[in-house]
Structures are given as C-alpha cells and as structure tokens.
Motif scaffolding. Structure first.
Motif, PDB file in Angstrom:
ATOM      1  N   MET A 104       0.845  -1.191   0.000  1.00 57.67           N
ATOM      2  CA  MET A 104       0.000   0.000   0.000  1.00 57.67           C
ATOM      3  C   MET A 104       0.885   1.248   0.000  1.00 57.67           C
ATOM      4  O   MET A 104       1.838   1.354   0.762  1.00 57.67           O
ATOM      5  N   MET A 105       0.541   2.202  -0.853  1.00 57.64           N
ATOM      6  CA  MET A 105       1.323   3.421  -0.966  1.00 57.64           C
ATOM      7  C   MET A 105       0.823   4.473   0.031  1.00 57.64           C
ATOM      8  O   MET A 105      -0.366   4.581   0.273  1.00 57.64           O
ATOM      9  N   LEU A 106       1.733   5.209   0.589  1.00 58.98           N
ATOM     10  CA  LEU A 106       1.409   6.263   1.546  1.00 58.98           C
ATOM     11  C   LEU A 106       0.704   7.419   0.838  1.00 58.98           C
ATOM     12  O   LEU A 106       1.177   7.905  -0.194  1.00 58.98           O
ATOM     13  N   ASP A 107      -0.432   7.848   1.377  1.00 57.72           N
ATOM     14  CA  ASP A 107      -1.131   9.019   0.836  1.00 57.72           C
ATOM     15  C   ASP A 107      -0.564  10.267   1.523  1.00 57.72           C
ATOM     16  O   ASP A 107      -0.962  10.615   2.636  1.00 57.72           O
ATOM     17  N   ILE A 108       0.363  10.918   0.854  1.00 55.69           N
ATOM     18  CA  ILE A 108       1.084  12.060   1.426  1.00 55.69           C
ATOM     19  C   ILE A 108       0.151  13.210   1.768  1.00 55.69           C
ATOM     20  O   ILE A 108       0.381  13.949   2.725  1.00 55.69           O
ATOM     21  N   THR A 109      -0.943  13.347   1.008  1.00 57.35           N
ATOM     22  CA  THR A 109      -1.866  14.465   1.244  1.00 57.35           C
ATOM     23  C   THR A 109      -2.517  14.399   2.631  1.00 57.35           C
ATOM     24  O   THR A 109      -3.012  15.408   3.109  1.00 57.35           O
ATOM     25  N   GLN A 110      -2.485  13.233   3.256  1.00 61.73           N
ATOM     26  CA  GLN A 110      -3.020  13.110   4.624  1.00 61.73           C
ATOM     27  C   GLN A 110      -2.070  13.704   5.659  1.00 61.73           C
ATOM     28  O   GLN A 110      -2.465  13.923   6.798  1.00 61.73           O
ATOM     29  N   TYR A 111      -0.831  13.930   5.273  1.00 61.29           N
ATOM     30  CA  TYR A 111       0.189  14.390   6.218  1.00 61.29           C
ATOM     31  C   TYR A 111       0.740  15.780   5.904  1.00 61.29           C
ATOM     32  O   TYR A 111       1.118  16.516   6.807  1.00 61.29           O
ATOM     33  N   VAL A 112       0.827  16.089   4.616  1.00 62.33           N
ATOM     34  CA  VAL A 112       1.438  17.348   4.189  1.00 62.33           C
ATOM     35  C   VAL A 112       0.395  18.156   3.415  1.00 62.33           C
ATOM     36  O   VAL A 112      -0.077  17.708   2.379  1.00 62.33           O
ATOM     37  N   PRO A 113       0.051  19.356   3.896  1.00 60.74           N
ATOM     38  CA  PRO A 113      -0.980  20.142   3.218  1.00 60.74           C
ATOM     39  C   PRO A 113      -0.453  20.873   1.977  1.00 60.74           C
ATOM     40  O   PRO A 113       0.600  21.524   2.022  1.00 60.74           O
ATOM     41  N   LEU A 114      -1.180  20.743   0.884  1.00 56.03           N
ATOM     42  CA  LEU A 114      -0.884  21.504  -0.318  1.00 56.03           C
ATOM     43  C   LEU A 114      -0.970  22.991   0.048  1.00 56.03           C
ATOM     44  O   LEU A 114      -1.827  23.384   0.829  1.00 56.03           O
ATOM     45  N   GLY A 115      -0.071  23.789  -0.484  1.00 60.33           N
ATOM     46  CA  GLY A 115      -0.065  25.214  -0.145  1.00 60.33           C
ATOM     47  C   GLY A 115       0.796  25.532   1.068  1.00 60.33           C
ATOM     48  O   GLY A 115       0.942  26.697   1.431  1.00 60.33           O
ATOM     49  N   LEU A 116       1.378  24.508   1.690  1.00 66.25           N
ATOM     50  CA  LEU A 116       2.289  24.715   2.817  1.00 66.25           C
ATOM     51  C   LEU A 116       3.313  25.765   2.422  1.00 66.25           C
ATOM     52  O   LEU A 116       3.898  25.701   1.338  1.00 66.25           O
ATOM     53  N   GLU A 117       3.505  26.752   3.287  1.00 66.49           N
ATOM     54  CA  GLU A 117       4.394  27.863   2.949  1.00 66.49           C
ATOM     55  C   GLU A 117       5.294  28.182   4.133  1.00 66.49           C
ATOM     56  O   GLU A 117       4.874  28.109   5.283  1.00 66.49           O
TER      57      GLU A 117
END
Length: 136
Positions: free
Chosen positions: A1-14
């Motif tokens: 199973m591949m890790l769903d990165i979007t559950q951990y790192v928010p898009l738009g992180l600045e």
C-alpha cells in the motif's frame, strides 16, 4: 500500500525565513572576486533545509523526504550584509513527489527563484537499497 502524502502534508504549505547574508553564505563561490556575494549554492542549501524541516516532521514514523531535483535561476547579485527573504510554497503533490516553488528576494526585489522537488520515502527501504548498491 502506498502512503497518501496528502493526509500528512498540506498543499499550499508555505514557509518564509529572513536572513542576513553572512560569510558562510558566500562559501560556494569559487572566485575570489565573488566572495562578497550570496552564492547560488547557499540559496539551494537554505531552500532544501526549509522544505525538509517543513515536511519531515509531519510524516509518519519511518518516512522521510529526500531531495530529488532542484532548478534555480539566480538573476541578481546580493552582497554580504544584505537581508534576504526566502519563501517556499508546496505547489503540487504528485505520488510521492512534493513540488515546491521558491523565491529569494532582497530590498530591491527578486534575486532568484526556482523549483525544488522532494520524494517521500521509507527510510528503512532507502537504507537497504543504498547498502545493496555498495555491495554490487
């Protein structure tokens, strides 16, 4: 199973960091004539550090991010003693790839800009693969 990165790192992180250009930030220059200027390598090092610190602490245990590619355009000179502002933004998540865009500016405007891509990997598997390469 591949890790769903979007559950951990928010898009738009600045992230933004302001820093005075010091002698350490000029070390990457290979010419004595350039020793007083902000080096391209120092810019890349700061962007990599910022992206790593922003991402790795959010990942689940056993996962880290590693540098995959960096593109930089260094358009303007900045001298030692000048305050520069580093800004990175996570613009895209593509599978295990985190695509950051960055800008570095001083009081006169844009100094350099580019893209930094990190890959999220399982640390144990990375270590195993590296050791395997060493024995081949």
């Amino acid at each position: 199973m591949m890790l769903d990165i979007t559950q951990y790192v928010p898009l738009g992180l600045e992230r933004t960091v302001k820093k005075i250009v010091s002698a350490d930030d000029t070390v990457g220059n290979s010419s004595l004539y350039l020793e007083q200027f902000l080096s391209t390598s120092a810019c890349i090092n700061m962007v990599v550090r910022m992206a790593t610190e922003a991402v790795d602490k959010t990942l689940p245990e056993g996962f880290i991010s590693v540098g995959y590619r960096t593109e930089i355009t260094h358009e303007e000179p900045t001298m030692m003693g000048t305050e520069v502002s580093y800004n990175i933004t996570l613009k895209e998540i593509n599978g295990n790839r985190l695509i950051f865009e960055f800008e570095i500016s001083d009081h006169k405007g844009l100094v350099c800009y580019g893209k930094h891509i990190r890959a999220v990997v399982n640390y144990s598997k990375l270590l195993e693969k590296a050791k395997e390469r060493m024995t081949q």
